[in-house]
Design an enzyme around this catalytic site. Structure first.
Site, mmCIF file in Angstrom:
data_model
loop_
_atom_site.group_PDB
_atom_site.id
_atom_site.type_symbol
_atom_site.label_atom_id
_atom_site.label_comp_id
_atom_site.label_asym_id
_atom_site.label_seq_id
_atom_site.Cartn_x
_atom_site.Cartn_y
_atom_site.Cartn_z
ATOM 1 N N ASN A 11 -6.555 -25.628 -20.175
ATOM 2 C CA ASN A 11 -7.377 -26.403 -20.033
ATOM 3 C C ASN A 11 -8.903 -26.053 -20.097
ATOM 4 O OD1 ASN A 11 -9.291 -27.601 -17.703
ATOM 5 N ND2 ASN A 11 -8.421 -26.639 -15.828
ATOM 6 N N TRP A 12 -9.784 -26.736 -20.768
ATOM 7 C CA TRP A 12 -10.701 -27.035 -21.440
ATOM 8 C C TRP A 12 -12.547 -26.608 -20.326
ATOM 9 C CZ3 TRP A 12 -11.578 -28.259 -27.046
ATOM 10 C CH2 TRP A 12 -10.140 -28.002 -27.665
ATOM 11 N N LYS A 13 -11.320 -27.080 -19.000
ATOM 12 C CA LYS A 13 -12.231 -27.565 -18.133
ATOM 13 C C LYS A 13 -14.039 -28.239 -18.343
ATOM 14 C CE LYS A 13 -10.502 -24.235 -15.715
ATOM 15 N NZ LYS A 13 -10.759 -22.924 -14.342
ATOM 16 N N HIS A 97 -5.447 -30.402 -9.805
ATOM 17 C CA HIS A 97 -6.532 -28.828 -9.733
ATOM 18 C C HIS A 97 -7.348 -28.309 -8.786
ATOM 19 C CE1 HIS A 97 -9.190 -25.603 -11.964
ATOM 20 N NE2 HIS A 97 -7.461 -25.204 -12.773
ATOM 21 N N GLU A 99 -9.977 -26.979 -8.891
ATOM 22 C CA GLU A 99 -11.617 -27.763 -8.388
ATOM 23 C C GLU A 99 -11.557 -28.749 -8.208
ATOM 24 O OE1 GLU A 99 -11.954 -26.030 -12.496
ATOM 25 O OE2 GLU A 99 -11.705 -24.096 -11.786
ATOM 26 N N GLU A 169 -1.260 -21.924 -9.325
ATOM 27 C CA GLU A 169 -2.157 -21.514 -9.108
ATOM 28 C C GLU A 169 -3.332 -20.483 -8.325
ATOM 29 O OE1 GLU A 169 -4.124 -23.192 -12.644
ATOM 30 O OE2 GLU A 169 -4.965 -24.557 -11.661
ATOM 31 N N GLY A 175 -10.139 -18.001 -12.718
ATOM 32 C CA GLY A 175 -11.826 -17.811 -13.035
ATOM 33 C C GLY A 175 -12.463 -16.446 -12.593
ATOM 34 N N SER A 215 -6.205 -16.360 -14.439
ATOM 35 C CA SER A 215 -6.943 -15.604 -14.953
ATOM 36 C C SER A 215 -5.417 -15.031 -16.046
ATOM 37 C CB SER A 215 -6.966 -14.568 -14.191
ATOM 38 O OG SER A 215 -8.328 -14.869 -13.265
ATOM 39 N N GLY A 236 -7.171 -21.255 -18.268
ATOM 40 C CA GLY A 236 -8.465 -21.497 -18.414
ATOM 41 C C GLY A 236 -9.542 -21.374 -19.313
ATOM 42 N N GLY A 237 -10.463 -20.609 -19.027
ATOM 43 C CA GLY A 237 -11.387 -19.006 -20.034
ATOM 44 C C GLY A 237 -10.314 -18.559 -20.951
HETATM 45 P P1 PGA Z 1 -8.589 -19.742 -15.528
HETATM 46 O O1 PGA Z 1 -8.064 -20.209 -15.093
HETATM 47 O O2 PGA Z 1 -7.349 -18.988 -17.436
HETATM 48 O O3 PGA Z 1 -9.691 -19.338 -16.333
HETATM 49 O O4 PGA Z 1 -7.930 -18.378 -14.608
HETATM 50 C C1 PGA Z 1 -6.963 -21.144 -14.805
HETATM 51 C C2 PGA Z 1 -6.796 -23.065 -14.156
HETATM 52 O O5 PGA Z 1 -8.301 -22.967 -13.507
HETATM 53 O O6 PGA Z 1 -5.927 -23.919 -15.167
#
Ligand code: PGA
Length: 254
Positions: A11-13, A97, A99, A169, A175, A215, A236-237
């Site tokens: 997930n590149w956000k 998600h 967010e 999640e 994050g 993470s 994500g990251g």
């Molecule tokens: P993260 O994000 O790996 O940066 O913690 C995961 C996500 O939000 O899907």
């Protein structure tokens, strides 16, 4: 027991521009090769889906959208419909998600409608669920995750469940560098599978892939993937560079 193919999703956000996204896609294309023992997908910002889907055509790396509108068309300024994502080359969509839920205030009701829109557009859907830190501390993890799951799946029929993936999640792990321990993830994942068995039957629950997200990195992926009910990761990251995402995809010989 049903064999569940591990599924690693990036997930590149709101990260990477056109040039950076294309460079990463080219590297994934080369390095993932034609592996069939693991499924891989990337979720770039919607404006780049078309170009990235073309760049990855013929490769097993699939492209998806990070969100979609809960309506199918109309006066919804700034929104993108699931059908538009599909039209741009997306094969999947992430819905619910944290967010979206917590930064943009999406409700369970909206999430359910988005899941429906994704399925109607022919997309596979990753439904995200997970508790806040204060919910975990108040002993509400199971209740929150079960509610988000049953609400998120309420417009899905049994025959469509094969196109659903659930991503657990924990919000406190996203994050933050604080990954859930394998025991914490395992407890929620096995409860989720049991809960889905109650909703849709044991057979469907056994085939359902449940990803862990929060993470995930090259150093912790193998341990998380060794948990029986963890079937992949929503990353994500660490999905923003081949240097980190490839070892996650190759977790079994990391
Ligand atoms: P993260 O994000 O790996 O940066 O913690 C995961 C996500 O939000 O899907």
């Amino acid at each position: 027991m049903t064999e569940r193919t591990p599924f690693m999703a990036g997930n590149w956000k709101m990260n990477l521009d056109r040039k950076g996204g294309l460079a990463l896609a080219a590297e994934l294309r080369d390095r993932v090769g034609d592996r069939k023992d693991v499924e891989v997908a990337i979720f770039p910002p919607a404006v780049y889906i078309d170009e990235l889907a073309r760049a990855l055509a013929g490769s097993p790396v699939r492209v998806g959208g990070q969100d979609c509108c809960e309506e199918s068309s109309g006066a919804f300024t700034g929104e993108v419909s699931a059908a538009m994502l599909a039209d741009s080359g997306a094969e999947l969509v992430i819905v619910g998600h944290s967010e979206r839920r917590h930064v943009y205030g999406e409700t369970d009701e909206q999430v359910a409608k988005k899941v429906r829109q994704g399925l109607d557009a022919g997309l596979d859907v990753i439904l995200c669920v997970g508790e806040l830190l204060e919910e975990r501390e108040a002993g509400q993890t199971q209740a929150v995750v079960r509610r988000q799951t049953s609400e998120g799946l309420k417009l899905v029929n049994e025959g469509e469940m094969a196109r659903l993936v659930v991503a657990y999640e924990p919000v406190w792990a996203i994050g933050t560098g604080h990954t859930a321990s394998p025991a914490q993830a395992g407890e929620v994942h096995s409860d989720l599978r049991e809960f889905v068995a109650g909703l849709h039957g044991a057979h469907i629950a056994q085939s359902l892939r449940i990803q862990y997200g929060g993470s995930v990195n090259p150093a912790n992926v193998a341990e998380l993937m060794s948990v029986p009910d963890v079937d992949g990761a929503l990353v994500g990251g660490a999905s923003l560079s081949a240097e980190k995402f490839i070892p996650i995809i190759e977790f079994d010989h990391a």
